[in-house]
Design an enzyme around this catalytic site. Structure first.
Site, PDB file in Angstrom:
ATOM      1  N   SER A  57     -63.441  45.761  25.254  1.00 50.87           N
ATOM      2  CA  SER A  57     -62.822  46.938  24.470  1.00 50.87           C
ATOM      3  C   SER A  57     -61.022  47.368  25.220  1.00 50.87           C
ATOM      4  O   SER A  57     -60.436  46.278  25.630  1.00 50.87           O
ATOM      5  CB  SER A  57     -62.686  48.829  25.530  1.00 50.87           C
ATOM      6  OG  SER A  57     -64.237  48.741  25.433  1.00 50.87           O
TER       7      SER A  57
HETATM    8  N1  SAH Z   1     -68.097  46.935  29.223  1.00 52.35           N
HETATM    9  C1  SAH Z   1     -67.858  45.716  28.679  1.00 52.35           C
HETATM   10  C2  SAH Z   1     -67.639  46.232  27.068  1.00 52.35           C
HETATM   11  C3  SAH Z   1     -68.877  45.189  26.236  1.00 52.35           C
HETATM   12  S1  SAH Z   1     -69.332  46.226  24.335  1.00 52.35           S
HETATM   13  C4  SAH Z   1     -65.651  45.285  28.387  1.00 52.35           C
HETATM   14  O1  SAH Z   1     -65.478  45.363  29.366  1.00 52.35           O
HETATM   15  O2  SAH Z   1     -66.521  43.832  27.698  1.00 52.35           O
HETATM   16  C5  SAH Z   1     -70.895  47.071  24.784  1.00 52.35           C
HETATM   17  C6  SAH Z   1     -71.893  46.066  25.549  1.00 52.35           C
HETATM   18  O3  SAH Z   1     -72.401  47.737  25.906  1.00 52.35           O
HETATM   19  C7  SAH Z   1     -72.104  44.693  24.626  1.00 52.35           C
HETATM   20  O4  SAH Z   1     -72.731  43.852  25.063  1.00 52.35           O
HETATM   21  C8  SAH Z   1     -73.898  45.653  24.042  1.00 52.35           C
HETATM   22  O5  SAH Z   1     -74.754  43.705  24.974  1.00 52.35           O
HETATM   23  C9  SAH Z   1     -74.458  46.339  25.080  1.00 52.35           C
HETATM   24  N2  SAH Z   1     -75.845  47.322  25.465  1.00 52.35           N
HETATM   25  C10 SAH Z   1     -75.889  48.142  24.067  1.00 52.35           C
HETATM   26  N3  SAH Z   1     -76.878  48.950  24.455  1.00 52.35           N
HETATM   27  C11 SAH Z   1     -77.281  48.668  26.010  1.00 52.35           C
HETATM   28  C12 SAH Z   1     -78.479  48.610  26.812  1.00 52.35           C
HETATM   29  N4  SAH Z   1     -78.865  49.595  26.587  1.00 52.35           N
HETATM   30  N5  SAH Z   1     -78.343  48.398  28.102  1.00 52.35           N
HETATM   31  C13 SAH Z   1     -77.216  47.452  28.857  1.00 52.35           C
HETATM   32  N6  SAH Z   1     -76.018  47.282  27.853  1.00 52.35           N
HETATM   33  C14 SAH Z   1     -76.282  47.597  26.531  1.00 52.35           C
END
Ligand code: SAH
Length: 214
Positions: free
Chosen positions: A61
């Site tokens: 993000s």
């Molecule tokens: N907090 C992260 C943002 C990553 S983007 C950072 O600081 O980089 C969102 C992430 O959520 C992705 O890696 C995606 O694979 C994950 N995601 C999506 N659905 C999910 C679920 N049901 N359970 C766990 N992770 C999930």
């Protein structure tokens, strides 16, 4: 060092200048080496005012969004926090500077292992990682003082609300697959209250209480 200066600049011009006041959030963002959470080719851009790709069609993000969501969690030093969507691990690292312990769940195996390694290398020993669908939460470790969902949900999963302590805060983007609103939900003795923090744009939350795979 170059990245140090870029990071102090990021906090001043993107975070403080836009009104983030929580001293713990500002201190955490001044400290965590965001450039280590992206690939080498993108390190020079790590402190810029936008999200970046982290592989597997996912993104880290934008710094301001990380700050806004973290501030909305109203964290203190004794809090136990659940994060859904570990991704690069950057958001979890920020939470870990402020809270007592962070539990973070990722559904993509390669991102999960990469983040785990980085946490170990950087000595973030208060982060507990798990590879699974986070939309059902982490019942065994509940209740949590705060829950943060870093992927866009079609609606707020009730099971996550149920895993919040009384007084707990949940921050989650809710909307369609292209745009969402950032919702802060607070659970108290009387039930729950919701505040809309404004528009945002996240990758999809995929799972049992999120979007389906395709
Ligand atoms: N907090 C992260 C943002 C990553 S983007 C950072 O600081 O980089 C969102 C992430 O959520 C992705 O890696 C995606 O694979 C994950 N995601 C999506 N659905 C999910 C679920 N049901 N359970 C766990 N992770 C999930």
């Amino acid at each position: 060092m170059k990245f140090d200066r870029l990071r102090q600049d990021m906090v001043e011009k993107q975070i403080e200048a836009r009104g983030i006041r929580d001293a713990n959030v500002l201190a955490a963002m001044r400290k965590v080496p965001r450039h280590l959470f992206v690939s080498e080719a993108l390190m020079d851009q790590a402190y810029n005012d936008f999200p970046l790709p982290i592989g597997e069609q996912q993104t880290i993000s934008q710094p301001y969004i990380v700050a806004e969501m973290t501030q909305a969690l109203q964290l203190g030093p004794d809090d136990r926090v659940l994060e859904i969507g570990t991704g690069s691990g950057y958001q979890a690292a920020i939470l870990a500077q402020i809270a007592f312990r962070v539990y973070t769940i990722e559904r993509i195996y390669s991102l999960y292992t990469k983040a785990r390694k980085l946490f170990d290398q950087l000595g973030y020993h208060n982060i507990v990682t798990r590879y699974s669908d986070g939309t059902t939460g982490w019942k065994d470790e509940s209740p949590f003082d705060a829950i943060i969902v870093t992927a866009g949900a079609p609606e707020i999963p009730q099971v996550l609300v149920n895993q919040l302590a009384v007084g707990g805060r949940l921050v989650i983007p809710v909307g369609n697959q292209y745009v969402q609103e950032l919702i802060q939900l607070v659970r108290d003795e009387n039930g729950v209250r919701q505040i809309n923090l404004g528009g945002c744009r996240f990758v999809k939350l995929v799972g049992e209480y999120g979007w389906s795979e395709s």
